[in-house]
Structures are given as structure tokens and as C-alpha cells.
Scaffold this motif. Structure first.
Motif, PDB file in Angstrom:
ATOM      1  N   ILE B 137     -22.335   7.204 -79.045  1.00  0.00           N
ATOM      2  CA  ILE B 137     -23.503   6.053 -78.149  1.00  0.00           C
ATOM      3  C   ILE B 137     -22.940   5.491 -76.978  1.00  0.00           C
ATOM      4  O   ILE B 137     -23.628   5.241 -76.207  1.00  0.00           O
ATOM      5  CB  ILE B 137     -23.837   5.032 -79.201  1.00  0.00           C
ATOM      6  N   MET B 138     -21.600   5.435 -77.003  1.00  0.00           N
ATOM      7  CA  MET B 138     -21.026   4.739 -75.624  1.00  0.00           C
ATOM      8  C   MET B 138     -20.875   6.026 -74.586  1.00  0.00           C
ATOM      9  O   MET B 138     -21.141   5.466 -73.305  1.00  0.00           O
ATOM     10  CB  MET B 138     -19.464   4.319 -75.974  1.00  0.00           C
ATOM     11  N   MET B 139     -20.843   7.114 -74.760  1.00  0.00           N
ATOM     12  CA  MET B 139     -20.829   8.116 -73.969  1.00  0.00           C
ATOM     13  C   MET B 139     -21.966   8.524 -73.507  1.00  0.00           C
ATOM     14  O   MET B 139     -21.839   8.881 -72.135  1.00  0.00           O
ATOM     15  CB  MET B 139     -19.861   9.198 -74.927  1.00  0.00           C
ATOM     16  N   ILE B 140     -22.881   8.701 -74.409  1.00  0.00           N
ATOM     17  CA  ILE B 140     -24.386   9.237 -73.710  1.00  0.00           C
ATOM     18  C   ILE B 140     -24.494   8.702 -72.540  1.00  0.00           C
ATOM     19  O   ILE B 140     -24.888   9.546 -71.610  1.00  0.00           O
ATOM     20  CB  ILE B 140     -25.165   9.188 -74.752  1.00  0.00           C
ATOM     21  N   PRO B 141     -24.950   7.421 -72.311  1.00  0.00           N
ATOM     22  CA  PRO B 141     -25.391   6.821 -70.888  1.00  0.00           C
ATOM     23  C   PRO B 141     -24.549   7.395 -69.713  1.00  0.00           C
ATOM     24  O   PRO B 141     -24.960   7.567 -68.673  1.00  0.00           O
ATOM     25  CB  PRO B 141     -25.215   5.176 -71.335  1.00  0.00           C
ATOM     26  N   ILE B 142     -23.192   7.314 -69.883  1.00  0.00           N
ATOM     27  CA  ILE B 142     -22.284   7.821 -68.944  1.00  0.00           C
ATOM     28  C   ILE B 142     -22.635   9.167 -68.275  1.00  0.00           C
ATOM     29  O   ILE B 142     -22.563   9.469 -67.180  1.00  0.00           O
ATOM     30  CB  ILE B 142     -20.797   7.727 -69.190  1.00  0.00           C
ATOM     31  N   ILE B 143     -22.660   9.962 -69.278  1.00  0.00           N
ATOM     32  CA  ILE B 143     -22.961  11.396 -69.083  1.00  0.00           C
ATOM     33  C   ILE B 143     -24.560  11.601 -68.520  1.00  0.00           C
ATOM     34  O   ILE B 143     -24.633  12.191 -67.447  1.00  0.00           O
ATOM     35  CB  ILE B 143     -23.147  12.203 -70.343  1.00  0.00           C
ATOM     36  N   ILE B 144     -25.636  10.587 -69.126  1.00  0.00           N
ATOM     37  CA  ILE B 144     -26.592  10.794 -68.311  1.00  0.00           C
ATOM     38  C   ILE B 144     -26.586  10.360 -67.172  1.00  0.00           C
ATOM     39  O   ILE B 144     -27.123  10.976 -65.934  1.00  0.00           O
ATOM     40  CB  ILE B 144     -27.724   9.658 -68.955  1.00  0.00           C
ATOM     41  N   SER B 145     -25.787   9.269 -66.692  1.00  0.00           N
ATOM     42  CA  SER B 145     -25.702   8.921 -65.149  1.00  0.00           C
ATOM     43  C   SER B 145     -25.115   9.999 -64.402  1.00  0.00           C
ATOM     44  O   SER B 145     -25.433  10.029 -63.122  1.00  0.00           O
ATOM     45  CB  SER B 145     -25.235   7.474 -65.312  1.00  0.00           C
ATOM     46  N   VAL B 177     -29.361  25.315 -60.806  1.00  0.00           N
ATOM     47  CA  VAL B 177     -29.054  24.028 -60.439  1.00  0.00           C
ATOM     48  C   VAL B 177     -27.842  23.566 -61.230  1.00  0.00           C
ATOM     49  O   VAL B 177     -26.839  22.783 -60.493  1.00  0.00           O
ATOM     50  CB  VAL B 177     -30.314  22.948 -60.896  1.00  0.00           C
ATOM     51  N   ILE B 178     -27.836  23.740 -62.400  1.00  0.00           N
ATOM     52  CA  ILE B 178     -26.654  23.349 -63.352  1.00  0.00           C
ATOM     53  C   ILE B 178     -25.441  23.923 -62.562  1.00  0.00           C
ATOM     54  O   ILE B 178     -24.442  23.619 -62.524  1.00  0.00           O
ATOM     55  CB  ILE B 178     -26.618  23.842 -64.781  1.00  0.00           C
ATOM     56  N   ILE B 185     -20.495  17.377 -62.924  1.00  0.00           N
ATOM     57  CA  ILE B 185     -20.753  17.148 -64.097  1.00  0.00           C
ATOM     58  C   ILE B 185     -19.594  17.326 -64.833  1.00  0.00           C
ATOM     59  O   ILE B 185     -19.474  16.381 -66.087  1.00  0.00           O
ATOM     60  CB  ILE B 185     -22.054  18.151 -64.763  1.00  0.00           C
ATOM     61  N   LEU B 186     -18.900  18.359 -64.717  1.00  0.00           N
ATOM     62  CA  LEU B 186     -17.579  18.371 -65.297  1.00  0.00           C
ATOM     63  C   LEU B 186     -16.576  17.071 -65.281  1.00  0.00           C
ATOM     64  O   LEU B 186     -15.993  16.649 -66.343  1.00  0.00           O
ATOM     65  CB  LEU B 186     -16.761  19.726 -65.194  1.00  0.00           C
ATOM     66  N   THR B 187     -16.445  16.783 -64.144  1.00  0.00           N
ATOM     67  CA  THR B 187     -15.779  15.546 -63.758  1.00  0.00           C
ATOM     68  C   THR B 187     -16.369  14.223 -64.725  1.00  0.00           C
ATOM     69  O   THR B 187     -15.691  13.553 -65.246  1.00  0.00           O
ATOM     70  CB  THR B 187     -16.002  15.361 -62.278  1.00  0.00           C
ATOM     71  N   GLY B 188     -17.702  14.128 -64.566  1.00  0.00           N
ATOM     72  CA  GLY B 188     -18.382  13.025 -65.258  1.00  0.00           C
ATOM     73  C   GLY B 188     -17.925  13.090 -66.796  1.00  0.00           C
ATOM     74  O   GLY B 188     -17.506  11.998 -67.487  1.00  0.00           O
ATOM     75  N   ILE B 189     -18.044  14.360 -67.344  1.00  0.00           N
ATOM     76  CA  ILE B 189     -17.565  14.489 -68.629  1.00  0.00           C
ATOM     77  C   ILE B 189     -16.096  14.047 -69.203  1.00  0.00           C
ATOM     78  O   ILE B 189     -15.938  13.315 -69.884  1.00  0.00           O
ATOM     79  CB  ILE B 189     -17.743  16.192 -69.165  1.00  0.00           C
ATOM     80  N   PHE B 263      -9.018  15.027 -59.062  1.00  0.00           N
ATOM     81  CA  PHE B 263      -8.558  16.265 -58.528  1.00  0.00           C
ATOM     82  C   PHE B 263      -9.634  17.343 -58.292  1.00  0.00           C
ATOM     83  O   PHE B 263      -9.822  17.908 -57.451  1.00  0.00           O
ATOM     84  CB  PHE B 263      -7.366  17.018 -59.259  1.00  0.00           C
ATOM     85  N   LEU B 264     -10.384  17.457 -59.430  1.00  0.00           N
ATOM     86  CA  LEU B 264     -11.330  18.429 -59.619  1.00  0.00           C
ATOM     87  C   LEU B 264     -12.515  18.302 -58.416  1.00  0.00           C
ATOM     88  O   LEU B 264     -12.738  19.118 -57.656  1.00  0.00           O
ATOM     89  CB  LEU B 264     -12.146  18.500 -60.952  1.00  0.00           C
ATOM     90  N   ILE B 265     -12.960  17.011 -58.289  1.00  0.00           N
ATOM     91  CA  ILE B 265     -14.097  16.847 -57.513  1.00  0.00           C
ATOM     92  C   ILE B 265     -13.505  16.890 -55.933  1.00  0.00           C
ATOM     93  O   ILE B 265     -14.307  17.267 -55.086  1.00  0.00           O
ATOM     94  CB  ILE B 265     -14.617  15.410 -57.801  1.00  0.00           C
ATOM     95  N   ARG B 266     -12.298  16.599 -55.790  1.00  0.00           N
ATOM     96  CA  ARG B 266     -11.532  16.844 -54.489  1.00  0.00           C
ATOM     97  C   ARG B 266     -11.313  18.072 -54.234  1.00  0.00           C
ATOM     98  O   ARG B 266     -12.054  18.495 -52.778  1.00  0.00           O
ATOM     99  CB  ARG B 266     -10.309  15.873 -54.417  1.00  0.00           C
ATOM    100  N   ASN B 267     -11.098  18.987 -55.107  1.00  0.00           N
ATOM    101  CA  ASN B 267     -10.934  20.529 -54.475  1.00  0.00           C
ATOM    102  C   ASN B 267     -12.289  20.903 -54.068  1.00  0.00           C
ATOM    103  O   ASN B 267     -12.173  22.008 -53.264  1.00  0.00           O
ATOM    104  CB  ASN B 267     -10.366  20.998 -55.703  1.00  0.00           C
ATOM    105  N   LYS B 268     -13.260  20.341 -54.901  1.00  0.00           N
ATOM    106  CA  LYS B 268     -14.731  21.177 -54.742  1.00  0.00           C
ATOM    107  C   LYS B 268     -14.950  20.884 -53.131  1.00  0.00           C
ATOM    108  O   LYS B 268     -15.426  21.527 -52.585  1.00  0.00           O
ATOM    109  CB  LYS B 268     -15.659  20.721 -55.567  1.00  0.00           C
TER     110      LYS B 268
END
Lengths: 286, 269
Positions: B137-145, B177-178, B185-189, B263-268
Motif C-alpha cells: 500500500i505504501m509502494m503503489i502510489p510511488i510507482i503510479i506517480s 511506450v513502455i 520506470i525501473l529507477t522509480g521501482i 546512476f541508471l537515470i544519469r547513464n540514460k
């Protein structure tokens, strides 16, 4: 059809947040019913919390934890707001890019540290310092407030920085061209432009401070007594729940649900306020 | 001249506040590292809590966080996909987006109370499932966002190109799209995983804690964070040392996952 299923599943997932919110409210309200019927609205101002010896009934009032929550949050905000603003200004306007980047990362890492770490560190390393300066016995309202401030500063600073960064360069440059100093640009161009975002970040941090459990649990003292002095130990709603919820029986349990309901509704209102303030402004800008 | 002085003062104060922030980060990390290294030993990784180790606690914490991710990631991603791809611009999507943001900031202890009422009270005992649900329940809203935000960065032209090729809506989402938003998305996860693995409040009276190694989710389940809370407040020195070691390990885990995400998002880029 795979496509249909995919679409329905995504729709169902999206509505889940709504059902969760309603579900939380409904469950808390139902379980708080007994205490609601027994104490009504006077619950907010009654400061006795005593179970009968047979553990079945008792007199329960939420005044002490409610005031404890409000005061610790207030202390945290008084300390955190100016510091977070300062950090955000430093990151957007003062530091060169080479400096701003590592500092930004450090601030964000500070925000990622679990709250229990802040609590534990505060108990063993910060409480003695507060005690030697302000007296008292180390744990208490003031210590809880200060560590809470340290915890919300990075969060507040990061959002404020993002808000300030949205100010178009051309606006800033125009002001500089008129001979404005950096501070004047900050005060008269950046602040007014990003006002909504900044206030939003302050309110969001406020919501977070109100509901914070672990950092405060180590530090507030966890005793059911009213504060007469700023260093006195007391308790807050999340801390009372964390320490006593599981052992409570019947009416006391229901009173705990009542407190959880109050906390949930108050933070719901505060967070929605921040969101709508954000959104109202955002659409106006675009 | 006065305004130049004022300018200097304010900028100095702002630099000072950044310094204070950094000082606290290093202070906290330094004490953690010092106390952690002093109390860490190989023995704590091979023993369970009952024998003065944290093996079962680490396993328990990871099992709960990973299983919570198995619920939260698909649900959160699908909800994010609905908000951005199907319901984009609709009134319903904007209401849900706001409610999800509100959920993201809901006090974690209240979520614990809610799950207690739902999954512990009716069954009469603490259980691992309840802990997993609370974390999810704590994690779902973060992933949605994050999903919502990352999908919004995918250029509309990509979707249009897919449509021009005759792809169905769901094919376009899954295959174009995905894929384009994968790294974000992976970074968000990762970041949300780092957030829930350090959570204590939602576990206190859902999974509670267990001194022994167990993979039985229907009973009390070992938790690293709940143990830190208990151990740190015990009066004996051995418990406190174990608490420091556990806190040190937890912080390393959380910060490492965070750094990998960044690091992932920066590399991108």
C-alpha cells in the motif's frame, strides 16, 4: 482479447487508490465507533488516558498526544523552513553547477535515509547535546522537534529547489540587467514566481512531520503527560499508536482508532491543500 | 552600498544552511559507520536474532519488501498506464492522480493500523501477509506517480508512428511506450523499493517480529527495522551494538539502491 483485458486491468488498478482511501477511512471510522459514541468531540480536549483495571472500559482523551503532535511539528517547521529555503537558494542561485550537483545528491541521500536511523542517531548522539544546552533529560518535545526538522529539511529543500528552478532565465536576466543584486532577484523575481511551489513544499513537509512515527518515537519520551516546559517528555499520535496500539483492549483500542482517524483526516486535508495549491497554479502558468 | 551588504549576508546565510545540511549528513553517516563497523562481525550474518545475529531479520525484511513489490509494481504500473495512456486528460484520471498523490503522503502508521484491522484482527495473530500488504500500500502510489511521469516524457510522435503502422492501443503501449520509458520506470521501482525496505511503522503491528528464521508468512515474520527499534531501546550493551550493526547495514542497503537508481537515470541521459 488481450487488449480489452489490459485496458480493464489498468482501469481497475487506477481506481484502487480511490478505494484504498475510502477503505482506510471507513475501517478507521467503524472501529473508532465505540470511542466516538462514548466520548464524542470532547475526546479532543480531554487529557485523561486511563484504562480500568479489568481492561474493559476507562476514560480516554486525545488532548496530550494531539498537542504533542502539533507542538513537535511546529518546532520542526520553525527550524526547517528557513534552513530548507537557504539550501534551495544555495542550490539554485549561489553554487556553481560543479558544486550544486554533489550537494544536491547529498541532500537527496539525506532524504532517503530511513526515519528509524534518524531516531536512533538522535537518541544516542543528539539528545545528550540538547540536554547539555537546554537541560531536561535529553528526550522530550524539543529533541523530537529538532530531529524531525533535520529529517524534513532535505525533502522540503528538494521540492523548493525544483520549484525555484522553474523560473525562466529571461526573467532573472532582465532583473540583473536592471542592476539588481542576487538577493533582490531571489526576493522579487524567483520567490514571487515560484511562490505556489514553495508553499506547496512547506505544506507537504508539514504533512510528513505530522505523521512521522519512528524518528519521534525514539525521542519524544513516550509518556502521557502534558508539557509545561519545552524539554518535557510527552507523546504524539503516531508514537502512542506505535507503542501502545497492539496491547490495547476494547474501548482503549477504539480510542486508538479514533486517534488514527484524526491523524488520517488531518493529513488528508493538509496534503490535498498542498496538491490543489500546486495544481491551481500550474494550470494558470501553462 | 547597503543593498550589497544585505545581498552578501543573505547569500552567506544560504551557503551556511547548505553547510549545516551537509554536516548533518556526514555526522549521521560517520556515527553510523563508526558504531556499525565497531559492532559488525561475520557472526551476525550467520546467526538469527535469537542467537544475537540478524540473518533471519535480513531475510525477512527482503522477503516482505520483494513480495510487496510483486503486488505493487504491476498494479502501480498499470494504474500509471491508465492515467497517461487511456484516461489522459479526463476528469477521472486527474482525480485519481490527486488521490494517489495524497495516498503517497498518508502517515505510514495509519496504514499499519488499517492493515491491522483488515488482516490481523480477524485472524487473531500477526502475520507476514499483513506486513506485505502494508508495504505494498505504501509502494503503489510511488510507482503510479513515477510511471505516470515517465510515460509523459515519451514523445507523442512515437505513439503516432505506432498507430500509423496499424498497431492496436495495447500493442503500442506494451511494445513502444513502455520500452521507451523503461529506464525511468525501473529507477522509480528501485527508489520506491529503497523507501519501503527501510519502513518500520507499517510493520510494527502487522508482521510484528520473529526471533527465529522462518519463511512461514502466516505467522509473525522477522523484520530488520522492527528489531532495530526494539534492540536500540533495550538497556543492555549487546542489544544496542546489534542495533547499530543492523542500522548500518540497513542504511548501506538503502543508499546503495538509491545510488544505483540515480546512476541508471544519469547513464540514460
Amino acid at each position: 482479447m488481450g487488449g480489452q483485458f489490459f485496458r480493464h486491468f489498468s482501469f481497475f488498478s487506477a481506481t484502487l487508490s480511490f478505494f484504498l482511501l475510502v477503505g482506510i477511512f471507513a475501517i478507521l471510522f467503524t472501529y473508532a465507533q465505540e470511542a466516538l459514541a462514548e466520548f464524542g468531540i470532547d475526546f479532543l480536549s480531554a487529557d485523561t488516558w486511563e484504562a480500568d483495571e479489568d481492561d474493559e472500559g476507562g476514560v480516554f482523551g486525545g488532548y496530550i498526544p494531539i498537542i504533542g503532535t502539533l507542538l513537535s511539528t511546529f518546532i520542526a517547521m520553525v527550524i526547517a523552513v528557513p534552513l530548507a529555503m537557504g539550501i534551495a537558494i544555495f542550490l539554485t542561485e549561489v553554487a556553481s553547477e560543479n558544486l550544486a550537483k554533489p550537494v544536491s545528491i547529498a541532500i537527496e541521500l539525506l532524504a532517503a535515509i530511513p526515519s528509524i536511523i534518524y531516531g536512533m542517531w538522535g537518541l544516542f548522539y543528539f539528545a545528550p547535546i540538547v540536554q547539555s544546552i537546554f537541560g531536561g533529560n535529553g528526550v522530550g518535545l524539543l529533541t523530537a522537534g529538532i530531529v524531525l526538522a533535520i529529517m524534513i529539511i532535505p525533502f522540503m529543500a528538494a521540492i523548493t529547489r525544483d520549484a525555484m528552478n522553474t523560473t525562466p532565465n529571461i526573467l532573472k536576466e532582465s532583473a540583473y540587467a536592471m542592476g539588481a543584486t542576487k538577493f533582490e532577484v531571489i526576493k522579487d523575481v524567483i520567490m514571487p514566481y515560484s511562490k505556489a511551489g514553495i508553499i506547496g513544499s512547506i505544506i507537504l513537509a508539514l504533512g510528513r512531520a505530522l505523521g512521522e512515527t519512528m524518528a519521534v518515537a525514539f525521542l519524544i519520551g513516550s509518556v502521557m503527560s502534558t508539557v509545561k516546559h519545552i524539554t518535557d517528555p510527552t507523546t504524539s499520535i503516531p508514537v502512542l499508536l506505535a507503542n501502545n496500539f497492539a496491547e490495547a483492549q476494547d474501548l482503549e483500542m477504539s480510542a486508538m482508532y479514533y486517534l488514527a482517524l484524526i491523524l488520517f483526516v488531518v493529513s488528508f486535508i493538509i496534503i490535498s491543500m498542498a496538491k490543489f495549491y500546486f495544481l491551481g497554479r500550474k494550470s494558470a502558468v501553462k | 552600498m547597503n543593498r550589497l551588504v544585505l545581498n552578501k549576508i543573505i547569500l552567506t546565510l544560504s551557503t551556511l544552511s547548505a553547510l549545516i545540511g551537509i554536516t548533518f549528513l556526514f555526522w549521521i553517516l560517520a556515527t553510523l559507520t563508526y558504531k556499525g563497523i565497531m559492532s559488525i562481525s561475520w557472526a551476525i550474518f550467520v546467526n538469527d536474532l535469537v542467537n544475537g545475529g540478524i540473518r533471519n531479520l535480513l531475510a525477512g525484511q527482503f522477503v516482505m519488501a520483494i513480495l510487496a513489490s510483486f503486488i505493487a509494481v504491476p498494479v502501480g504500473m498499470m494504474a500509471g498506464i491508465y492515467l497517461r495512456e487511456y484516461g489522459h486528460g479526463s476528469k477521472l484520471a486527474s482525480i485519481i492522480r490527486n488521490l494517489s498523490d495524497v495516498m503517497m503522503s498518508a502517515p505510514s502508521i495509519v496504514i499499519g493500523v488499517f492493515v491491522y484491522a483488515l488482516l490481523v484482527d480477524p485472524f487473531g495473530s500477526y502475520n507476514g501477509y499483513a506486513g506485505i500488504v502494508a508495504l505494498a500500500i505504501m509502494m503503489i502510489p510511488i510507482i503510479i506517480s513515477t510511471t505516470d511521469n515517465m510515460l509523459s516524457l515519451v514523445p507523442t510522435e512515437l505513439r503516432e508512428a505506432g498507430m500509423a503502422l496499424g498497431g492496436s492501443k495495447h500493442k503500442i503501449i506494451v511494445q513502444i511506450v513502455i520500452k521507451a520509458a523503461k529506464v525511468g520506470i525501473l529507477t522509480g521501482i528501485l527508489l520506491s523499493f529503497a523507501r519501503i525496505i527501510g519502513e518500520t511503522a507499517p510493520l510494527l503491528f502487522t508482521s510484528a517480529n520473529n526471533q527465529f528464521f522462518t519463511m512461514d508468512l502466516s505467522g509473525q515474520f522477522p523484520s530488520l527495522t522492527v528489531s532495530i527499534y526494539n534492540l536500540a531501546t533495550y538497556p543492555d550493551e549487546a542489544s544496542r551494538e546489534l542495533a547499530w550493526a543492523a542500522a548500518f547495514i540497513l542504511t548501506i542497503i538503502v543508499l546503495c539502491i538509491n545510488l544505483v537508481g540515480r546512476f541508471l537515470i544519469r547513464n540514460k541521459k
